[in-house]
Scaffold this motif. Sequence first.
Motif, PDB file in Angstrom:
ATOM      1  N   LEU A  62      11.919  -6.025   0.156  1.00  0.00           N
ATOM      2  CA  LEU A  62      12.173  -6.022   0.935  1.00  0.00           C
ATOM      3  C   LEU A  62      11.726  -7.842   1.299  1.00  0.00           C
ATOM      4  CD1 LEU A  62      12.763  -6.392   4.369  1.00  0.00           C
ATOM      5  CD2 LEU A  62      10.647  -5.313   4.588  1.00  0.00           C
ATOM      6  N   ALA A  63      11.063  -8.428   0.941  1.00  0.00           N
ATOM      7  CA  ALA A  63      10.978  -9.615   0.332  1.00  0.00           C
ATOM      8  C   ALA A  63      12.326 -10.385   0.182  1.00  0.00           C
ATOM      9  CB  ALA A  63       9.606  -9.925  -0.814  1.00  0.00           C
ATOM     10  N   ASP A  70       8.023 -13.814  10.749  1.00  0.00           N
ATOM     11  CA  ASP A  70       6.690 -14.497   9.766  1.00  0.00           C
ATOM     12  C   ASP A  70       5.890 -12.893  10.074  1.00  0.00           C
ATOM     13  OD1 ASP A  70       8.110 -16.033   9.304  1.00  0.00           O
ATOM     14  OD2 ASP A  70       6.694 -17.797  10.160  1.00  0.00           O
ATOM     15  N   ASP A  71       5.402 -12.255  11.500  1.00  0.00           N
ATOM     16  CA  ASP A  71       4.449 -11.326  11.950  1.00  0.00           C
ATOM     17  C   ASP A  71       4.998 -10.230  10.869  1.00  0.00           C
ATOM     18  OD1 ASP A  71       3.726 -13.380  13.660  1.00  0.00           O
ATOM     19  OD2 ASP A  71       4.316 -11.874  15.139  1.00  0.00           O
ATOM     20  N   PHE A  72       5.913  -9.826  11.208  1.00  0.00           N
ATOM     21  CA  PHE A  72       7.247  -8.648  10.393  1.00  0.00           C
ATOM     22  C   PHE A  72       6.935  -7.935   8.801  1.00  0.00           C
ATOM     23  CE2 PHE A  72      10.403  -5.950   8.128  1.00  0.00           C
ATOM     24  CZ  PHE A  72      10.391  -4.820   8.620  1.00  0.00           C
ATOM     25  N   GLN A 130       4.267  -6.627   4.508  1.00  0.00           N
ATOM     26  CA  GLN A 130       3.166  -6.924   2.762  1.00  0.00           C
ATOM     27  C   GLN A 130       1.890  -6.518   3.198  1.00  0.00           C
ATOM     28  OE1 GLN A 130       4.993  -7.565   1.153  1.00  0.00           O
ATOM     29  NE2 GLN A 130       6.774  -8.201   1.718  1.00  0.00           N
ATOM     30  N   ALA A 131       1.168  -6.133   3.945  1.00  0.00           N
ATOM     31  CA  ALA A 131      -0.126  -5.449   3.796  1.00  0.00           C
ATOM     32  C   ALA A 131      -0.177  -4.360   4.123  1.00  0.00           C
ATOM     33  CB  ALA A 131      -0.843  -6.487   5.574  1.00  0.00           C
ATOM     34  N   LEU A 132       1.114  -3.648   4.081  1.00  0.00           N
ATOM     35  CA  LEU A 132       1.100  -2.099   4.670  1.00  0.00           C
ATOM     36  C   LEU A 132       0.245  -1.747   3.781  1.00  0.00           C
ATOM     37  CD1 LEU A 132       4.302  -1.846   6.110  1.00  0.00           C
ATOM     38  CD2 LEU A 132       1.536  -0.749   7.364  1.00  0.00           C
ATOM     39  N   SER A 133      -0.528   0.138   3.899  1.00  0.00           N
ATOM     40  CA  SER A 133      -1.178   0.315   2.826  1.00  0.00           C
ATOM     41  C   SER A 133      -0.557   1.724   2.267  1.00  0.00           C
ATOM     42  CB  SER A 133      -2.337   1.054   2.742  1.00  0.00           C
ATOM     43  OG  SER A 133      -2.278   1.555   3.550  1.00  0.00           O
ATOM     44  N   ILE A 134      -0.254   2.689   1.462  1.00  0.00           N
ATOM     45  CA  ILE A 134       0.317   3.663   1.084  1.00  0.00           C
ATOM     46  C   ILE A 134      -0.641   4.669   2.254  1.00  0.00           C
ATOM     47  CG2 ILE A 134       0.110   5.735   0.246  1.00  0.00           C
ATOM     48  CD1 ILE A 134      -0.571   4.341  -2.393  1.00  0.00           C
ATOM     49  N   GLU A 135      -1.586   5.209   2.797  1.00  0.00           N
ATOM     50  CA  GLU A 135      -2.203   5.507   4.075  1.00  0.00           C
ATOM     51  C   GLU A 135      -1.211   4.760   5.173  1.00  0.00           C
ATOM     52  OE1 GLU A 135      -4.122   8.984   5.394  1.00  0.00           O
ATOM     53  OE2 GLU A 135      -3.591   7.836   3.079  1.00  0.00           O
TER      54      GLU A 135
END
Length: 486
Positions: free
Chosen positions: A397-398, A429-431, A436-441
């Motif tokens: 995605l990046a 930018d927010d998206f 990028q900050a999301l975790s598996i959980e």
Amino acid sequence: MKTEQRRLGLLGLILSSALALGACASLSAPTLSGDAAKLQSLAELDGQAPTRRTLEIQTWTTPQGAKVLFAPAHELPMFDLRLTFAAGSSQDGGVPGLATLTNAMLNEGVPGKDVGAIAAGFEGLGAEFGNGAYRDMAVASLRSLSAREQRDPALALFAEVLGKPTFPEDSLARIKNQLLAGFEFQKQNPGKLASLKLFERLYGQHPYAHPSDGTAQSIPAISRQQLQAFHARAYAAGNTVIALVGDLSRSEAEAIANQVSAALPQGPALPRIAQPQAPKPGASHIEFPSNQTHLLIAQLGIDRRDPDYAALYLGNQILGGSGFGTRLMTEVREKRGLTYGVYSGFSAMQARGPFMINLQTRAELSQGTLALVKQLLADYLREGPTQQELDNAKRQLAGSFPLSTASNADIVGQLASMGFYDLPLSYLDDFMRDVQALSIEEVKTAMAKHLDPEALVVVSAGPTVAQKELPPPTDRPAELPSTVPH
């Protein structure tokens, strides 16, 4: 009919309706930076994301009530203008096809000019007009050189087309015939038949249920007077978002927005579409003489402002939204050779749009393939992604995200989406920050919250034939099925 495909950018709408129909966004600094203006070698990136175009988005409201989003871009001597109206088929009001016909007729005539003169007018100025209607929205766009000698007459003609369409009877008859011919053609397309049935099943009596183009029963009876009334109500300035990108100053952008807004019918925004009720799960089958069976597996998803949007986008990329390497593609195509392609996606709209998995496979393997796909979905919702899957999806995605602002046309689509769905100016930018900050959980929790393997609506289209067992998974699957139904 739709002279321009909707260009809402990478994140305007997932899967489009609808698309749909659909699909369908900090931004601060007016132009490309010096580094961003240069071509980049992938080797120079060293694992980092490509440079993304930085934008300065400005917003205001015209005296007539139209919301404006503007991003100056001085690299090319041109501008892109897009008006987005809450005037899609969800506003048909019991007359399926009314929104589509109204939009298609905009450039068929204005006082003193017929469709040929309008087309010649834009062409002679080197300008391009586009329009289209979908479930949530209708759009009209103009691309023109920004020099005043081309810009002023192009804008004057554009304002006439949007503000003073005459809806000539001969054009109305021609476009109705085109739609009716299209309905006949749809009868030979099992994928289209399945899609129409799916929206009926998912939405029942909701405004999203009927096809945007109307039906063979509704189109013939629509009158010129109905088009005029719909235009006066749904193409009002207060029901409009104006997106503008290009080689313009702020004062020039304000003048353009005011000119176009003043040319429109005057009136308020239409009420938002209500949320649909959850449908009854289960399967429907359309008998069709082909070697292939189309499978659509769906349930209600989310609306465009849902706070879980980023987590669901990333989670779906891993499941089936990004082509090769997804769970569905790996298990269904690569290991078993059951299809050429299987895809999943959320179509997030003003109200809850569909989440859908779609594929086609050999008719004699259709029931086994359906069971496999449902099991893969259930397993994914239960287990969530692996760390490697999450990292790969974030990296992909990046890498692709800069394409969402690669051209002025992409940017104007992003602005239109942001304005129409009331997203913040910092949305892009927010998206990326949120993804990028999301975790598996977090991804697992969001997917499991919004999807239920026991609540699926399934529509199949193909022949009823004796079923065979699925081949076991292997590194060398048998020959893949044809993508063209026979």
